[in-house]
Write an enzyme that holds these catalytic residues in place. Structure first.
Site, short mmCIF file in Angstrom:
data_model
loop_
_atom_site.label_atom_id
_atom_site.label_comp_id
_atom_site.label_asym_id
_atom_site.label_seq_id
_atom_site.Cartn_x
_atom_site.Cartn_y
_atom_site.Cartn_z
N LYS A 206 0.84 -1.20 0.00
CA LYS A 206 0.00 0.00 0.00
C LYS A 206 0.88 1.25 0.00
O LYS A 206 0.71 2.15 -0.80
CB LYS A 206 -0.92 -0.03 1.22
CG LYS A 206 -1.82 1.18 1.31
CD LYS A 206 -2.74 1.10 2.52
CE LYS A 206 -3.46 2.44 2.68
NZ LYS A 206 -4.33 2.48 3.84
N GLY A 266 -4.67 -1.54 5.15
CA GLY A 266 -3.82 -2.65 4.70
C GLY A 266 -4.44 -4.02 4.97
O GLY A 266 -4.51 -4.87 4.09
N ARG A 267 -4.91 -4.23 6.20
CA ARG A 267 -5.42 -5.57 6.55
C ARG A 267 -6.83 -5.80 6.00
O ARG A 267 -7.41 -6.87 6.20
CB ARG A 267 -5.35 -5.79 8.06
CG ARG A 267 -6.00 -4.71 8.89
CD ARG A 267 -5.60 -4.82 10.36
NE ARG A 267 -6.06 -3.69 11.16
CZ ARG A 267 -5.41 -2.54 11.28
NH1 ARG A 267 -4.27 -2.35 10.65
NH2 ARG A 267 -5.91 -1.58 12.03
N GLU A 352 -4.33 -6.52 15.07
CA GLU A 352 -3.81 -5.22 14.65
C GLU A 352 -4.93 -4.17 14.71
O GLU A 352 -4.68 -2.98 14.90
CB GLU A 352 -3.21 -5.29 13.23
CG GLU A 352 -2.22 -4.18 12.95
CD GLU A 352 -1.46 -4.36 11.64
OE1 GLU A 352 -2.03 -4.05 10.57
OE2 GLU A 352 -0.30 -4.78 11.66
N HIS A 383 -5.00 -32.71 18.31
CA HIS A 383 -3.83 -33.46 18.77
C HIS A 383 -2.72 -32.52 19.20
O HIS A 383 -1.57 -32.93 19.31
CB HIS A 383 -3.37 -34.41 17.66
CG HIS A 383 -4.39 -35.44 17.35
ND1 HIS A 383 -4.44 -36.66 17.96
CD2 HIS A 383 -5.46 -35.40 16.50
CE1 HIS A 383 -5.47 -37.35 17.51
NE2 HIS A 383 -6.12 -36.61 16.62
O1 LIG Z 1 1.17 -2.68 2.30
P1 LIG Z 1 2.27 -2.06 3.07
O2 LIG Z 1 2.20 -0.56 3.04
O3 LIG Z 1 3.61 -2.56 2.59
O4 LIG Z 1 2.10 -2.45 4.58
C1 LIG Z 1 2.15 -3.79 5.00
C2 LIG Z 1 1.61 -3.99 6.39
O5 LIG Z 1 2.32 -3.22 7.33
C3 LIG Z 1 1.45 -2.71 8.33
O6 LIG Z 1 1.33 -1.35 8.13
C4 LIG Z 1 1.99 -2.93 9.72
O7 LIG Z 1 2.19 -4.27 10.02
C5 LIG Z 1 0.13 -3.41 8.07
O8 LIG Z 1 -0.97 -2.74 8.52
C6 LIG Z 1 0.17 -3.58 6.60
O9 LIG Z 1 -0.73 -4.55 6.20
#
Ligand SMILES: O=P(O)(O)OC[C@H]1O[C@](O)(CO)[C@@H](O)[C@@H]1O
Length: 549
Positions: A206, A266-267, A352, A383
């Site tokens: 992103k 991002g997530r 997160e 298990h």
């Molecule tokens: O897509 P980018 O900007 O590389 O970020 C990757 C990941 O890093 C974070 O900013 C932090 O772990 C996440 O929220 C995101 O998914």
């Protein structure tokens, strides 16, 4: 006391918890044969049975009151209306626009984003068709056979998870691989045996500033150039990002960049062009079926009343255990091998998002927020850690995900799998009293002395709550539904806890310190200014490194 813990709805639940905390679900089931009907919901083929929870109708009424008093419905409407609900980053949270399959406009800052969303989907479709049908070729004219996604966190986890879940829809023509960890072993092992001439890299980020991704992309580019020369880069590298400038700086032509927008977290970005690897490997139609599934869940969430709203019900049950029972952990247990990566994906989305300690106004909260999420696929998990779930001292709330049909119906595998799913949820709820254990052992002819010895060990307390989610089959549609369901559950919990579920400041500090420490490892900066532990570790690592150099 905060406004939340002081509210009449919260106080009523505190009182009610006193009435419920010693009630055994076994007794609730004995008294009420209608629990399943009362405490289950369906949406587009997905079923949630939440009857095996430590609840009565009164509990659900009070949890509904809490949701209402926290403004869950209004917050939901604000999200669907494109308001800037991510306040610390002053952004809308609008992943629902990415899967809006209706002709409704989706407005952010007075502007309908749907034309751009559709244009990117169209661009993805053309590109996927070109690659899949062999019109897009590598620099030497060979067809693409391997897609390597380079990304981390939200630019990796959802894509791997979905591709693994939908493996049965994948042909052998295009194989996906993933590089995420900055550990060079990940890159080297992923590229091992790959034919550069038939490999396409997607750099997914992103921000396009993430250290791990940029370093991995740079090393992958070097690998490619060594084999095929500099001109090969434009035939073998594409990017997915919101940052056009950085993509250009890296050397990828923006014609081969698939954009998305800052209103996609991002997530929450698997639905955007971040899902390009899914679309390439499975075909754009399958990717769009995933969007359809998510849209079906969005519509359910957007329009169903609190009492029948599956994400809200699951969210409020989570609040019940976290805040009133005081439990810290939630397990997600999919009974389908294709969902093995689902718990790992969910860990980022949940932890997160809701692993926060201050409220939207920046005040420390005086109640527990997002839980520790873990899980693994059944029956393997049985298990591994199920012993603790059944008889350990920690209490854990659980989601079991069952899938009625299997893509590979072999012998009685599916029957055994489903019987384990049902057997576990039944055992967790019902338990086994010492009296029952003793009677069983006596019937088997075990001596009285041995019964005395074994009975406490073989007793199960039960009363362990589980949600059962049942899907008809793993398909792009049901995967879309499932992911969207959890996204909305997490959103609702964030609203109740009055936290920002859409920022992630907690990941920054470690990253910053790592940047300062790197030159101390290489020797470009003196080892100084650290606490004695970090100082000692640094020196020892350098010593060991010298021995291997
Ligand atoms: O897509 P980018 O900007 O590389 O970020 C990757 C990941 O890093 C974070 O900013 C932090 O772990 C996440 O929220 C995101 O998914």
């Amino acid at each position: 006391m905060s406004a939340l813990t002081d509210s009449p709805a919260w106080q009523a639940l505190l009182d009610h918890h006193q009435e419920i905390k010693d009630v055994h679900m076994r007794d609730l089931f004995k008294k009420d044969r209608g629990r399943f009907e009362r405490f289950s919901e369906r949406s587009s083929g997905l079923l949630l049975d939440y009857s095996k929870n430590r609840i009565t109708e009164k509990t659900m009424g009070l949890l509904g009151d809490l949701a209402r008093s926290c403004g869950v419905e209004e917050a939901r409407d604000r999200m669907f209306n494109g308001a800037h609900i991510n306040t610390t980053e002053d952004r809308a949270v609008y992943h629902v626009a990415l899967r809006n399959r209706s002709d409704r406009a989706m407005i952010v800052d007075g502007h309908d984003v749907m034309p751009e969303v559709r244009a990117v989907l169209e661009k993805m479709r053309h590109f996927c068709d070109d690659v899949r049908e062999g019109r897009w070729r590598g620099v030497t004219g060979k067809r693409i056979r391997t897609i390597v996604n380079i990304g981390i966190g939200g630019s990796d986890l959802g894509v791997i998870m979905a591709l693994q879940a939908l493996r049965s829809y994948q042909s052998d023509d295009l194989t996906p691989r993933f590089i995420s960890n900055v550990d060079s072993s990940h890159l080297v092992e992923t590229l091992r045996g790959l034919d550069a001439e038939t490999t396409l890299f997607i750099v997914s980020s992103k921000s396009f500033t993430t250290q791990e991704t940029l370093l991995n992309a740079t090393s992958a580019r070097t690998w490619l150039i060594k084999k095929l020369g500099t001109d090969a880069v434009r035939h073998h590298f594409v990017a997915v990002s919101t940052n056009e400038e950085k993509v250009c700086d890296f050397g990828i032509d923006t014609d081969y960049m698939f954009p998305f927008w800052d209103w996609v977290g991002g997530r929450y970005s698997t639905w955007s062009a971040i899902g390009l690897a899914i679309a390439l490997v499975l075909g754009m139609d399958k990717f769009e079926e995933m969007l359809e599934g998510a849209f079906a869940m969005d519509e359910h969430f957007r329009t169903s009343p609190i009492e029948h709203n599956i994400p809200i019900i699951m969210a409020m049950l989570g609040v019940w255990y976290a805040n009133f029972f005081g439990w810290s952990t939630h397990a997600v247990l999919p009974y389908d091998q294709y969902l093995t990566r689902f718990p790992q994906y969910l860990q980022q989305v949940d932890m997160e998002s809701n692993g926060k300690r201050v409220d939207l106004q920046g005040r420390p909260v005086d109640y527990q927020t997002g839980p520790i999420v873990f899980g693994h696929a059944g029956t393997n998990a049985q298990h591994s850690f199920f012993q603790l779930l059944h008889q350990g001292k920690w209490d854990v709330s659980m989601d079991f995900i069952g899938v009625a049909n299997n893509h590979h119906p072999l012998r009685d595998h599916q029957t055994i799998l489903l019987s384990n799913f049902l057997g576990q949820t039944k055992a967790l709820m019902w338990g086994k009293t010492e009296k029952e254990v003793r009677a069983q052992l006596k019937k088997k002819g075990v001596s009285a002395e041995r019964i005395d010895q074994l009975a406490p060990h073989m007793t199960f307390p039960g009363n362990k709550p589980t949600n059962s989610l049942v899907l008809p089959l793993i398909t792009p549609f049901t995967i879309g539904q499932l992911l969207a369901l959890y996204e909305h559950k997490i959103f609702v919990q964030g609203v109740v806890w009055n936290i920002n579920s859409f920022d992630q400041w907690g990941v920054q500090l470690g990253k910053e310190l790592a940047r300062d420490l790197a030159p101390q490892i290489t020797g470009e900066a003196p080892i100084m200014g650290n606490d004695c532990s970090t100082q000692g570790l640094l020196k020892y690592m350098k010593l060991l490194k010298k021995e291997y150099d």
